[in-house]
Structure formats: C-alpha cells, structure tokens
Design a protein around this motif. Structure first.
Motif, mmCIF file in Angstrom:
data_model
loop_
_atom_site.group_PDB
_atom_site.id
_atom_site.type_symbol
_atom_site.label_atom_id
_atom_site.label_comp_id
_atom_site.label_asym_id
_atom_site.label_seq_id
_atom_site.Cartn_x
_atom_site.Cartn_y
_atom_site.Cartn_z
ATOM 1 N N ARG A 147 -87.963 -34.211 -4.267
ATOM 2 C CA ARG A 147 -87.924 -32.889 -5.111
ATOM 3 C C ARG A 147 -86.693 -33.204 -6.107
ATOM 4 N NH1 ARG A 147 -87.084 -28.114 -1.052
ATOM 5 N NH2 ARG A 147 -84.941 -28.963 -1.066
ATOM 6 N N GLU A 148 -87.107 -32.434 -7.102
ATOM 7 C CA GLU A 148 -86.205 -32.392 -8.309
ATOM 8 C C GLU A 148 -85.841 -31.109 -8.677
ATOM 9 O OE1 GLU A 148 -88.039 -34.080 -11.774
ATOM 10 O OE2 GLU A 148 -85.990 -34.104 -12.804
ATOM 11 N N GLY A 149 -84.708 -30.722 -8.963
ATOM 12 C CA GLY A 149 -84.218 -29.652 -9.453
ATOM 13 C C GLY A 149 -84.263 -29.517 -11.076
ATOM 14 N N VAL A 150 -85.082 -28.693 -11.701
ATOM 15 C CA VAL A 150 -85.374 -28.730 -13.099
ATOM 16 C C VAL A 150 -84.714 -27.678 -13.719
ATOM 17 C CG1 VAL A 150 -87.711 -29.816 -12.762
ATOM 18 C CG2 VAL A 150 -87.342 -27.326 -12.992
ATOM 19 N N SER A 151 -84.259 -26.393 -13.392
ATOM 20 C CA SER A 151 -83.652 -25.498 -14.174
ATOM 21 C C SER A 151 -82.990 -24.462 -12.962
ATOM 22 C CB SER A 151 -84.613 -24.786 -14.999
ATOM 23 O OG SER A 151 -84.056 -23.758 -15.765
ATOM 24 N N CYS A 152 -82.053 -23.909 -13.445
ATOM 25 C CA CYS A 152 -81.480 -22.721 -12.670
ATOM 26 C C CYS A 152 -80.888 -21.744 -13.636
ATOM 27 C CB CYS A 152 -80.617 -23.288 -11.587
ATOM 28 S SG CYS A 152 -79.102 -24.070 -12.177
ATOM 29 N N ILE A 153 -80.710 -20.530 -12.962
ATOM 30 C CA ILE A 153 -80.239 -19.459 -13.789
ATOM 31 C C ILE A 153 -79.255 -18.394 -12.861
ATOM 32 C CG2 ILE A 153 -82.136 -17.744 -13.558
ATOM 33 C CD1 ILE A 153 -81.411 -16.573 -16.223
ATOM 34 N N TYR B 189 -79.376 -23.880 -16.719
ATOM 35 C CA TYR B 189 -79.099 -25.159 -16.650
ATOM 36 C C TYR B 189 -80.396 -25.812 -16.702
ATOM 37 C CZ TYR B 189 -79.366 -29.859 -14.214
ATOM 38 O OH TYR B 189 -79.473 -31.214 -13.977
ATOM 39 N N TYR B 190 -80.481 -27.051 -17.371
ATOM 40 C CA TYR B 190 -81.981 -27.769 -17.416
ATOM 41 C C TYR B 190 -81.439 -29.502 -17.170
ATOM 42 C CZ TYR B 190 -83.235 -23.755 -19.805
ATOM 43 O OH TYR B 190 -83.302 -22.261 -20.252
ATOM 44 N N ALA B 191 -82.549 -29.786 -16.296
ATOM 45 C CA ALA B 191 -82.320 -31.334 -15.962
ATOM 46 C C ALA B 191 -82.661 -32.204 -17.321
ATOM 47 C CB ALA B 191 -83.322 -31.653 -14.807
ATOM 48 N N ASP B 192 -82.228 -33.306 -17.456
ATOM 49 C CA ASP B 192 -82.306 -34.029 -18.606
ATOM 50 C C ASP B 192 -83.735 -34.195 -18.993
ATOM 51 O OD1 ASP B 192 -79.274 -36.139 -18.277
ATOM 52 O OD2 ASP B 192 -79.436 -33.949 -19.119
ATOM 53 N N ARG C 44 -69.451 -19.020 -7.457
ATOM 54 C CA ARG C 44 -68.303 -19.174 -8.425
ATOM 55 C C ARG C 44 -68.587 -20.224 -9.477
ATOM 56 N NH1 ARG C 44 -62.491 -21.345 -5.790
ATOM 57 N NH2 ARG C 44 -61.191 -21.041 -7.715
ATOM 58 N N TYR C 45 -69.246 -21.207 -9.262
ATOM 59 C CA TYR C 45 -69.474 -22.348 -10.248
ATOM 60 C C TYR C 45 -70.640 -21.967 -10.978
ATOM 61 C CZ TYR C 45 -65.417 -23.988 -7.602
ATOM 62 O OH TYR C 45 -64.037 -24.056 -6.791
ATOM 63 N N GLN C 46 -71.020 -22.931 -11.716
ATOM 64 C CA GLN C 46 -72.440 -23.149 -12.496
ATOM 65 C C GLN C 46 -73.400 -23.327 -11.535
ATOM 66 O OE1 GLN C 46 -72.623 -21.619 -15.565
ATOM 67 N NE2 GLN C 46 -70.591 -21.228 -15.171
ATOM 68 N N ASN D 96 -75.776 -25.540 -11.538
ATOM 69 C CA ASN D 96 -76.172 -27.060 -11.292
ATOM 70 C C ASN D 96 -74.979 -27.449 -10.554
ATOM 71 O OD1 ASN D 96 -74.624 -26.401 -14.140
ATOM 72 N ND2 ASN D 96 -74.522 -28.400 -13.922
ATOM 73 N N GLU D 97 -73.798 -27.023 -10.396
ATOM 74 C CA GLU D 97 -72.935 -27.803 -9.488
ATOM 75 C C GLU D 97 -72.983 -27.505 -8.049
ATOM 76 O OE1 GLU D 97 -69.577 -25.774 -12.571
ATOM 77 O OE2 GLU D 97 -68.728 -27.130 -11.121
ATOM 78 N N TYR D 98 -74.370 -26.935 -7.750
ATOM 79 C CA TYR D 98 -74.562 -26.910 -6.214
ATOM 80 C C TYR D 98 -75.835 -27.784 -6.182
ATOM 81 C CZ TYR D 98 -71.455 -22.611 -6.300
ATOM 82 O OH TYR D 98 -70.461 -21.927 -6.689
ATOM 83 N N SER D 99 -75.793 -28.082 -4.748
ATOM 84 C CA SER D 99 -77.080 -28.867 -4.233
ATOM 85 C C SER D 99 -78.119 -27.886 -3.842
ATOM 86 C CB SER D 99 -76.820 -29.750 -3.202
ATOM 87 O OG SER D 99 -76.496 -28.829 -1.815
ATOM 88 N N ASP D 100 -79.200 -28.143 -3.551
ATOM 89 C CA ASP D 100 -80.429 -27.222 -3.166
ATOM 90 C C ASP D 100 -80.008 -26.650 -1.952
ATOM 91 O OD1 ASP D 100 -82.813 -29.853 -2.187
ATOM 92 O OD2 ASP D 100 -80.683 -29.244 -1.398
ATOM 93 N N ARG D 101 -79.045 -26.945 -1.118
ATOM 94 C CA ARG D 101 -78.710 -26.353 0.052
ATOM 95 C C ARG D 101 -78.007 -24.926 -0.349
ATOM 96 N NH1 ARG D 101 -74.852 -30.578 3.072
ATOM 97 N NH2 ARG D 101 -73.925 -31.087 0.553
ATOM 98 N N LEU D 102 -77.531 -24.677 -1.665
ATOM 99 C CA LEU D 102 -77.131 -23.237 -1.916
ATOM 100 C C LEU D 102 -78.095 -22.367 -1.694
ATOM 101 C CD1 LEU D 102 -75.354 -21.245 -3.784
ATOM 102 C CD2 LEU D 102 -76.766 -21.887 -5.747
ATOM 103 N N TYR D 103 -79.532 -22.588 -1.753
ATOM 104 C CA TYR D 103 -80.373 -21.549 -1.897
ATOM 105 C C TYR D 103 -81.057 -21.099 -0.552
ATOM 106 C CZ TYR D 103 -80.599 -22.825 -6.555
ATOM 107 O OH TYR D 103 -80.302 -23.121 -8.040
#
Length: 128
Positions: free
Chosen positions: A45-51, A59-62, A104-106, A108-115
């Motif tokens: 699984r790849e994180g592609v974007s978040c708001i 944030y967007y993945a490269d 607290r942070y942006q 993209n600074e969190y892993s998918d464990r944030l969700y």
C-alpha cells in the motif's frame, strides 16, 4: 459510527482523468485528516495524498505530484481526489482513511497508523 466510502473509480485510457470521492459520516467534519492510499496487485500500500483540515495543508507523493489534487467539501462531508494524466502504473485500488481530531504535524509526517477509520476501496484501471 464512523464510515467512509470511496467511489469514482473505473476504467480509463492512459492520459485520462477521474475524480474519486471519499464520503464520510459519523463524525463532525471539522477537525480531521483524510488520507488517500492505493494498492496495486502484488505491491504494498502506498500513501498518495492527504489533507489536514485545521490548516488546509496537503501532501502528495512524488509519484503523483503535479497530477493529483486533493480537496474537501465540508458541506458534503466529502474529500475528493482529482487524478489527471493517468498512467498504467496508476492502476490500483484506491482507499481513503480518516483520523478524527487535530494533529500537530503535517499529515505526511505520520504513518498510516495515524488513521483510525478506513473505507472500502474503489478500483482504478488505466489502459495503455
């Protein structure tokens, strides 16, 4: 009960566009972080974007930067992912996930464990 539903996937030719929707319910659509993820067959699984709602930062993945755009409509409790200039390598099941509350942070600074909550995915297939 918090629920998320991703929709809008389909079959599209290379170079085409789609708009994916992540429709949410069960929480106040005010302080949240929504992430879009994708998983292609045989790949991780790849994180592609978040708001992040508190400041609207994104944030967007490269791999998708410049082609994908994330946005939110608070009146509809929905986050969108506009995907343009699609390539065959974008073929994947796209899912959305939510963290309810401020971070607290942006995002993209969190892993998918944030969700805390995950929705069912929607399949995007790009033909060459």
């Amino acid at each position: 009960e918090v629920q998320l539903q991703a929709s809008g996937g389909g079959l599209v030719q290379s170079g085409g566009s789609l708009r994916l929707s992540c429709t949410t319910s069960g929480f106040t659509f005010r302080d949240y972080t929504i992430g879009w993820f994708r998983q292609a067959p045989g790949k991780e699984r790849e994180g592609v974007s978040c708001i992040k709602s508190s400041d609207g930062s994104t944030y967007y993945a490269d791999t998708v930067k410049g082609r994908f755009a994330i946005s939110s409509d608070n009146a509809k409790n929905t986050v969108y992912l506009q995907i343009n200039s699609l390539k065959p390598e974008d073929t994947a099941v796209y899912s959305c996930a939510a963290h309810v509350g401020r971070i607290r942070y942006q995002c993209n600074e969190y892993s998918d464990r944030l969700y805390d909550f995950w929705g069912q995915g929607t399949l995007v297939t790009v033909s060459s």
